[in-house]
Motif scaffolding. Structure first.
Motif, PDB file in Angstrom:
ATOM      1  N   ARG A  83       0.992  -1.164   0.083  1.00 53.77           N
ATOM      2  CA  ARG A  83       0.113   0.060  -0.045  1.00 53.77           C
ATOM      3  C   ARG A  83       0.751   1.225   0.035  1.00 53.77           C
ATOM      4  NH1 ARG A  83      -3.040  -3.194   3.372  1.00 53.77           N
ATOM      5  NH2 ARG A  83      -2.593  -2.173   5.366  1.00 53.77           N
ATOM      6  N   LYS A  84       1.785   1.166   0.741  1.00 52.69           N
ATOM      7  CA  LYS A  84       2.853   2.246   0.908  1.00 52.69           C
ATOM      8  C   LYS A  84       3.676   2.574  -0.683  1.00 52.69           C
ATOM      9  CE  LYS A  84       6.018   5.249   2.725  1.00 52.69           C
ATOM     10  NZ  LYS A  84       6.260   5.992   1.607  1.00 52.69           N
ATOM     11  N   ALA A  85       3.847   1.597  -1.247  1.00 54.53           N
ATOM     12  CA  ALA A  85       4.744   1.640  -2.616  1.00 54.53           C
ATOM     13  C   ALA A  85       3.483   2.164  -3.693  1.00 54.53           C
ATOM     14  CB  ALA A  85       4.935   0.141  -3.113  1.00 54.53           C
ATOM     15  N   LEU A  86       2.163   1.846  -3.364  1.00 52.02           N
ATOM     16  CA  LEU A  86       1.103   2.135  -4.480  1.00 52.02           C
ATOM     17  C   LEU A  86       0.876   3.750  -4.003  1.00 52.02           C
ATOM     18  CD1 LEU A  86      -1.009   1.816  -6.555  1.00 52.02           C
ATOM     19  CD2 LEU A  86      -2.287   0.706  -4.609  1.00 52.02           C
ATOM     20  N   SER A  87       0.901   4.113  -2.885  1.00 52.43           N
ATOM     21  CA  SER A  87       0.903   5.453  -2.508  1.00 52.43           C
ATOM     22  C   SER A  87       1.807   6.197  -2.920  1.00 52.43           C
ATOM     23  CB  SER A  87       0.535   5.764  -0.852  1.00 52.43           C
ATOM     24  OG  SER A  87       0.380   6.833  -0.637  1.00 52.43           O
ATOM     25  N   ASP A  88       2.903   6.120  -2.987  1.00 48.43           N
ATOM     26  CA  ASP A  88       4.339   6.575  -3.371  1.00 48.43           C
ATOM     27  C   ASP A  88       4.011   6.803  -4.858  1.00 48.43           C
ATOM     28  OD1 ASP A  88       5.190   6.782  -0.872  1.00 48.43           O
ATOM     29  OD2 ASP A  88       6.711   5.292  -1.201  1.00 48.43           O
ATOM     30  N   ALA A  89       3.568   5.747  -5.654  1.00 44.44           N
ATOM     31  CA  ALA A  89       3.209   5.959  -7.123  1.00 44.44           C
ATOM     32  C   ALA A  89       2.128   6.697  -7.712  1.00 44.44           C
ATOM     33  CB  ALA A  89       3.375   4.618  -7.769  1.00 44.44           C
ATOM     34  N   ALA A  90       1.186   7.132  -6.532  1.00 47.49           N
ATOM     35  CA  ALA A  90       0.044   7.764  -7.044  1.00 47.49           C
ATOM     36  C   ALA A  90      -0.014   9.049  -7.839  1.00 47.49           C
ATOM     37  CB  ALA A  90      -1.006   7.876  -5.850  1.00 47.49           C
ATOM     38  N   PRO A  91       0.929   9.903  -7.472  1.00 43.23           N
ATOM     39  CA  PRO A  91       1.239  11.039  -8.328  1.00 43.23           C
ATOM     40  C   PRO A  91       1.517  10.670  -9.836  1.00 43.23           C
ATOM     41  CG  PRO A  91       2.131  11.279  -6.205  1.00 43.23           C
ATOM     42  CD  PRO A  91       1.840   9.854  -6.306  1.00 43.23           C
ATOM     43  N   LEU A  92       2.374   9.849  -9.718  1.00 44.50           N
ATOM     44  CA  LEU A  92       2.950   9.343 -11.038  1.00 44.50           C
ATOM     45  C   LEU A  92       1.879   8.734 -11.859  1.00 44.50           C
ATOM     46  CD1 LEU A  92       5.526   9.328 -13.183  1.00 44.50           C
ATOM     47  CD2 LEU A  92       6.016   7.253 -12.041  1.00 44.50           C
ATOM     48  N   LEU A  93       1.010   8.129 -11.388  1.00 43.97           N
ATOM     49  CA  LEU A  93      -0.118   7.460 -12.062  1.00 43.97           C
ATOM     50  C   LEU A  93      -0.996   8.305 -12.347  1.00 43.97           C
ATOM     51  CD1 LEU A  93      -0.340   4.388  -9.830  1.00 43.97           C
ATOM     52  CD2 LEU A  93       0.494   4.157 -12.086  1.00 43.97           C
ATOM     53  N   ALA A  94      -1.309   9.349 -11.405  1.00 46.04           N
ATOM     54  CA  ALA A  94      -2.260  10.596 -12.175  1.00 46.04           C
ATOM     55  C   ALA A  94      -1.666  11.311 -13.036  1.00 46.04           C
ATOM     56  CB  ALA A  94      -2.471  11.571 -10.637  1.00 46.04           C
ATOM     57  N   LEU A  95      -0.273  11.709 -13.256  1.00 46.75           N
ATOM     58  CA  LEU A  95       0.318  12.168 -14.321  1.00 46.75           C
ATOM     59  C   LEU A  95       0.023  11.313 -15.728  1.00 46.75           C
ATOM     60  CD1 LEU A  95       2.112  14.448 -15.600  1.00 46.75           C
ATOM     61  CD2 LEU A  95       3.893  12.878 -14.799  1.00 46.75           C
ATOM     62  N   LEU A  96       0.304   9.979 -15.540  1.00 46.83           N
ATOM     63  CA  LEU A  96       0.298   9.318 -16.656  1.00 46.83           C
ATOM     64  C   LEU A  96      -1.216   9.181 -17.268  1.00 46.83           C
ATOM     65  CD1 LEU A  96       1.328   7.202 -18.473  1.00 46.83           C
ATOM     66  CD2 LEU A  96       1.014   5.356 -16.968  1.00 46.83           C
ATOM     67  N   ALA A  97      -2.110   9.228 -16.366  1.00 44.55           N
ATOM     68  CA  ALA A  97      -3.701   9.079 -16.566  1.00 44.55           C
ATOM     69  C   ALA A  97      -3.958  10.552 -17.307  1.00 44.55           C
ATOM     70  CB  ALA A  97      -4.490   8.933 -15.370  1.00 44.55           C
ATOM     71  N   ASP A  98      -3.681  11.805 -16.769  1.00 40.72           N
ATOM     72  CA  ASP A  98      -3.926  12.845 -17.684  1.00 40.72           C
ATOM     73  C   ASP A  98      -2.967  12.843 -18.890  1.00 40.72           C
ATOM     74  OD1 ASP A  98      -4.981  13.815 -15.395  1.00 40.72           O
ATOM     75  OD2 ASP A  98      -3.252  14.905 -14.431  1.00 40.72           O
ATOM     76  N   ARG A  99      -2.221  12.212 -19.293  1.00 38.14           N
ATOM     77  CA  ARG A  99      -1.560  12.167 -20.386  1.00 38.14           C
ATOM     78  C   ARG A  99      -2.398  11.072 -21.574  1.00 38.14           C
ATOM     79  NH1 ARG A  99       4.809  12.636 -18.912  1.00 38.14           N
ATOM     80  NH2 ARG A  99       4.869  14.636 -18.090  1.00 38.14           N
ATOM     81  N   LEU A 100      -3.248  10.333 -20.822  1.00 38.95           N
ATOM     82  CA  LEU A 100      -3.744   9.228 -21.764  1.00 38.95           C
ATOM     83  C   LEU A 100      -5.066  10.015 -22.531  1.00 38.95           C
ATOM     84  CD1 LEU A 100      -3.734   6.157 -19.641  1.00 38.95           C
ATOM     85  CD2 LEU A 100      -2.423   6.729 -21.635  1.00 38.95           C
TER      86      LEU A 100
END
Length: 103
Positions: free
Chosen positions: A86-103
């Motif tokens: 869960r910590k790893a997922l939380s740490d990755a959340a900003p990058l995942l949001a950035l990726l989603a915005d670019r799709l």
């Protein structure tokens, strides 16, 4: 339907562009949704040659119900993760949001 709920009425062309599908695919999907009373189509009051698609009240209800199922499933899946996962997922959340915005 999510686009219609969040953004309001839209043209089929705009829906196709946002979903990155053909106008023909959107037309077929809209016919199915309209037959189930989940959306309605009407003439654009500003330009009678164009069509505007609007989500209906039953469409809003169906979308909320579907979102509830997704949230419940996601909650269960997250509970099965370890604390470090869960910590790893939380740490990755900003990058995942950035990726989603670019799709």
């Amino acid at each position: 339907m999510t686009h219609l709920l969040r953004e309001g009425p839209s043209s089929p062309t705009t829906l196709a562009r946002n979903e990155r599908v053909t106008s023909q695919a959107v037309a077929a999907h809209l016919a199915n949704l309209e037959a189930r009373d989940l959306v309605s189509r009407s003439r654009d009051p500003r330009d009678g040659r164009k069509v505007v698609v609007t989500i209906s009240s039953p469409g809003r209800s169906a979308l909320r119900a579907r979102e509830g199922v997704v949230v419940d499933s996601l909650t269960r899946a997250l509970q099965e993760l370890t604390r470090s996962e869960r910590k790893a997922l939380s740490d990755a959340a900003p990058l995942l949001a950035l990726l989603a915005d670019r799709l």
